[in-house]
Design a protein around this motif. Structure first.
Motif, PDB file in Angstrom:
ATOM      1  N   PHE A  75       0.902  -1.265   0.102  1.00  0.00           N
ATOM      2  CA  PHE A  75       0.018   0.007  -0.100  1.00  0.00           C
ATOM      3  C   PHE A  75       0.897   1.168  -0.020  1.00  0.00           C
ATOM      4  CE2 PHE A  75      -3.311   3.008   2.183  1.00  0.00           C
ATOM      5  CZ  PHE A  75      -4.087   2.976   1.030  1.00  0.00           C
ATOM      6  N   TRP A  76       2.089   1.112   0.174  1.00  0.00           N
ATOM      7  CA  TRP A  76       3.039   2.011   0.072  1.00  0.00           C
ATOM      8  C   TRP A  76       3.555   2.689  -1.403  1.00  0.00           C
ATOM      9  CZ3 TRP A  76       8.426   2.685  -1.144  1.00  0.00           C
ATOM     10  CH2 TRP A  76       8.959   4.016  -0.567  1.00  0.00           C
TER      11      TRP A  76
ATOM     12  N   TRP B 172       1.043   6.557   1.660  1.00  0.00           N
ATOM     13  CA  TRP B 172       0.049   5.824   1.449  1.00  0.00           C
ATOM     14  C   TRP B 172      -0.563   6.060   0.153  1.00  0.00           C
ATOM     15  CZ3 TRP B 172       1.781   2.048   3.932  1.00  0.00           C
ATOM     16  CH2 TRP B 172       1.741   2.017   5.406  1.00  0.00           C
ATOM     17  N   ARG B 173      -1.051   5.203  -0.467  1.00  0.00           N
ATOM     18  CA  ARG B 173      -1.689   5.273  -1.784  1.00  0.00           C
ATOM     19  C   ARG B 173      -3.066   6.019  -2.162  1.00  0.00           C
ATOM     20  NH1 ARG B 173       0.592   2.118  -5.893  1.00  0.00           N
ATOM     21  NH2 ARG B 173       2.084   0.442  -5.021  1.00  0.00           N
TER      22      ARG B 173
ATOM     23  N   ASP C  39      -9.249   8.716   5.117  1.00  0.00           N
ATOM     24  CA  ASP C  39     -10.610   8.150   5.127  1.00  0.00           C
ATOM     25  C   ASP C  39     -10.624   6.955   4.683  1.00  0.00           C
ATOM     26  OD1 ASP C  39     -11.088  10.369   6.702  1.00  0.00           O
ATOM     27  OD2 ASP C  39     -12.209  11.742   5.232  1.00  0.00           O
ATOM     28  N   ARG C  40     -10.454   6.976   3.146  1.00  0.00           N
ATOM     29  CA  ARG C  40     -10.627   5.769   2.413  1.00  0.00           C
ATOM     30  C   ARG C  40      -9.894   4.592   2.967  1.00  0.00           C
ATOM     31  NH1 ARG C  40      -9.771   5.111  -4.123  1.00  0.00           N
ATOM     32  NH2 ARG C  40     -10.314   3.019  -4.352  1.00  0.00           N
ATOM     33  N   ALA C  41      -8.787   4.707   3.655  1.00  0.00           N
ATOM     34  CA  ALA C  41      -7.838   3.548   4.115  1.00  0.00           C
ATOM     35  C   ALA C  41      -8.595   3.180   5.262  1.00  0.00           C
ATOM     36  CB  ALA C  41      -6.552   4.034   4.502  1.00  0.00           C
TER      37      ALA C  41
ATOM     38  N   GLN D 137      -0.757  -3.903   3.423  1.00  0.00           N
ATOM     39  CA  GLN D 137      -1.220  -4.152   2.049  1.00  0.00           C
ATOM     40  C   GLN D 137      -2.257  -3.822   1.727  1.00  0.00           C
ATOM     41  OE1 GLN D 137      -0.318  -8.416   2.437  1.00  0.00           O
ATOM     42  NE2 GLN D 137       1.757  -8.362   1.468  1.00  0.00           N
ATOM     43  N   HIS D 138      -2.738  -3.555   0.420  1.00  0.00           N
ATOM     44  CA  HIS D 138      -4.085  -3.366  -0.063  1.00  0.00           C
ATOM     45  C   HIS D 138      -4.455  -4.345  -1.092  1.00  0.00           C
ATOM     46  CE1 HIS D 138      -3.552  -1.601  -4.059  1.00  0.00           C
ATOM     47  NE2 HIS D 138      -2.234  -1.516  -3.623  1.00  0.00           N
TER      48      HIS D 138
END
Length: 625
Positions: A284-285, A307-308, A312-314, A361-362
């Motif tokens: 995610f980085w 972060w990507r 708020d979305r994370a 991770q995403h």
């Protein structure tokens, strides 16, 4: 009443006006070829005004060729031409918004300047590639080998060649550059601010074309060079055992330039090969350095990078995965859960994760598509299997054209121009897209009526020039699209217009002396073979009205009156128009009205017409031809 010019706009004088608005002290007067005074620019004074920006001396970084200045002059030179309607070769003349124009595209582009200035969303062209042969576009700046040698400085004062020139490639290169450059200059003016031009080209002139586009559109408006696949020919196979001078060419290119930074390409997707049905976890980085995008996720905050996504979305993605783990893990896969719920944002952290990303991770959902890059080698530039059985060699791929229209984000009602239209693949692609998404995109095809070779299959099939092939392609393509999409509604027609000399007798506009023998000809300044429709469309071009709008014709007291687009223009070209008809037209308060100059036998009659409009329609602009 003012008289209509009946010639294309004088772009050079318009440019002088623009400079005059910024630097009025740099405007002077000069005499033209006929000895008449016209506005001109004092370039020495203009240089002084821009002294901090001007490069002094004989050398400067620039891309040039023999004939470049002549091509600029040619692009700006006005012409006395017109576009004549051809209803009998058109389809759905009264309702269509599409145009098919026959004629030299340089002159056609000049005529379209006022009607379509800043109105075209996308231009696509597939110009003739430079094969070292003379072009069929007979522009004034074309030159012989001798003229080229003189201009290029290849000969000394006694006529001796100053350096060895083993072939004439330089001359053909210059001819090609001049041919393209003048057309690009005119094409740019037609684009909307958020419009773009796409140009197919091979490797031979790719570098030169990019240099020219950098000048005309601005280097900052270059967007991409798209790579397309070219049909592989086995020319080298017979020489393979002896060594090859060069490889077979496997690619062609499409240059994409924007009119301005306002143009944004649409993200379009393509099918993946061997796509997996499973999703995957990815870091995610990102190494982009934005401190505001560094925040705590599951107990870890990166010290560098970012972060990507937003915080708020994370947070939502973290909660999504925690819910899946608590309620569904072990029962359904993450792929099944995502498909059932429509939720695809998930973030986790690997226990004891280290490194720059701390193990965060995403999840990337499975997909059978991917975003297109500039590599379009899945598309062949020429269409081998022809959908439409017509005798035309190597027509451009309809798939390529449809993808380019999507890339340029042409909305449902946008206008698309192709002024090297060939077999009209662009028109086919526009109709296909409209049928698929219920759009109302419109097109303008421009093609020189180049004669087919008497030995060709096209000629034997009855097609005497390329335009006949293009028009038939559109007719057949529309029929096939209807058959394949019986419920689709789209504009399957086109208005045919043909480039021709002015509707007006040349003597009427000539600057020379008149003789007694000319007086009879001057009784009517309109050529005898021209119809009311010819005159109407000539007026549309001069007044800058689109050529695809609806119009009606009616008879009022024996006079034929034409109303264009519900009153944008009302015209009556009859002789001896009575005052009562003038009043009827004026009461309708059109934006514009036009009559024949010869409709009024005396100056008092003309003055009376002006007074009638002042009284009944003060905002109407009235002109005569």
């Amino acid at each position: 009443m003012d008289k209509m010019r009946m010639e294309s706009e004088d772009i050079q004088q318009e440019n002088v006006k623009k400079i005059a608005a910024m630097f009025p002290n740099c405007v002077t007067e000069a005499r033209d070829e006929d000895g008449h005074l016209k506005k001109a620019i004092n370039f020495e004074l203009l240089k002084q005004m821009l002294s901090d920006s001007v490069i002094d001396g004989d050398e400067a970084y620039e891309f040039t060729w023999v004939g470049k200045k002549a091509s600029i002059v040619e692009a700006n030179r006005p012409i006395r031409k017109t576009l004549r309607p051809c209803k009998e070769e058109s389809v759905n003349w009264d309702t269509t918004e599409n145009l098919y124009v026959e004629g030299d595209n340089l002159e056609v582009l000049k005529l379209l300047q006022e009607s379509y200035l800043g109105k075209v969303k996308m231009i696509y062209i597939d110009p003739p590639y430079n094969t070292g042969n003379d072009f069929i576009y007979n522009d004034d700046f074309k030159m012989s080998s001798e003229e080229y040698a003189d201009e290029a400085g290849e000969l000394d004062e006694e006529g001796n060649r100053m350096f060895k020139n083993t072939d004439s490639n330089g001359r053909f290169h210059s001819d090609w550059c001049s041919m393209i450059y003048s057309r690009l200059m005119l094409a740019r003016a037609l684009l909307k601010d958020d419009g773009a031009i796409c140009i197919s080209i091979d490797g031979g002139e790719l570098t030169s074309l990019k240099e020219m586009c950098d000048e005309v559109f601005g280097a900052s408006n270059y967007r991409n060079t798209i790579l397309t696949r070219r049909r592989i020919k086995s020319l080298n196979s017979q020489f393979a055992d002896n060594g090859l001078y060069s490889l077979n060419v496997g690619f062609e290119y499409v240059l994409v330039y924007a009119k301005s930074p306002a143009f944004l390409m649409k993200a379009i997707r393509m099918k993946k090969e061997n796509a997996s049905a499973k999703g995957r976890w990815d870091v995610f980085w990102s190494n982009a350095d934005r401190p505001t995008m560094r925040y705590d996720i599951l107990g870890f905050t990166p010290e560098t990078g970012q972060w990507r996504n937003s915080e708020d979305r994370a947070k939502v993605a973290v909660a999504n995965y925690q819910k899946y783990q608590q309620e569904y893990e072990g029962k359904v896969s993450l792929e099944e859960y995502a498909e059932k719920t429509g939720i695809t944002d998930f973030i986790r952290r690997i226990p004891n994760g280290t490194g720059k990303n701390g193990g965060v991770q995403h999840w990337v959902a499975p997909s059978d598509t991917m975003l297109r890059t500039s590599n379009w080698t899945d598309i062949e530039v020429s269409q081998i299997g022809k959908e439409i059985d017509l005798p035309f060699d190597n027509p451009k791929s309809k798939q390529l054209m449809m993808e380019l229209v999507k890339l340029c984000d042409c909305a449902a009602s946008d206008l698309i121009l192709d002024f090297f239209s060939g077999s009209a693949t662009t028109a086919h692609a526009v109709m296909q897209l409209n049928a698929e998404d219920s759009g109302n995109r419109k097109y303008i095809m421009v093609q020189l009526p180049e004669e087919t070779d008497e030995k060709s299959e096209a000629y034997k099939a009855g097609y005497k020039n390329i335009c006949e092939i293009g028009k038939e392609r559109i007719r057949r393509a529309a029929k096939k699209i209807h058959e394949d999409n019986p419920d689709a509604t789209f504009d399957d027609g086109f208005r045919v217009l043909k480039l021709d000399d002015s509707n007006m007798n040349d003597v009427y506009y000539a600057a020379g002396d008149y003789t007694q023998d000319m007086l009879k000809m001057m009784e009517s300044n309109v050529k005898p073979d021209r119809s009311d429709l010819d005159l109407l469309f000539g007026c549309l071009l001069e007044w800058g009205l689109p050529l695809s709008l609806p119009y009606t014709s009616e008879t009022i007291e024996g006079c034929t009156v034409h109303t264009y687009n519900d009153g944008d223009l009302i015209a009556c070209f009859d002789e001896n128009v009575p005052e009562s008809v003038i009043k009827t037209i004026a009461k309708r308060q059109p934006l514009r009205a036009v009559f024949r100059d010869s409709s009024f036998s005396s100056s008092p009659e003309k003055i009376n017409v002006g007074e009638i409009f002042k009284l009944l329609a003060p905002d109407t602009r009235v002109k005569v031809i």
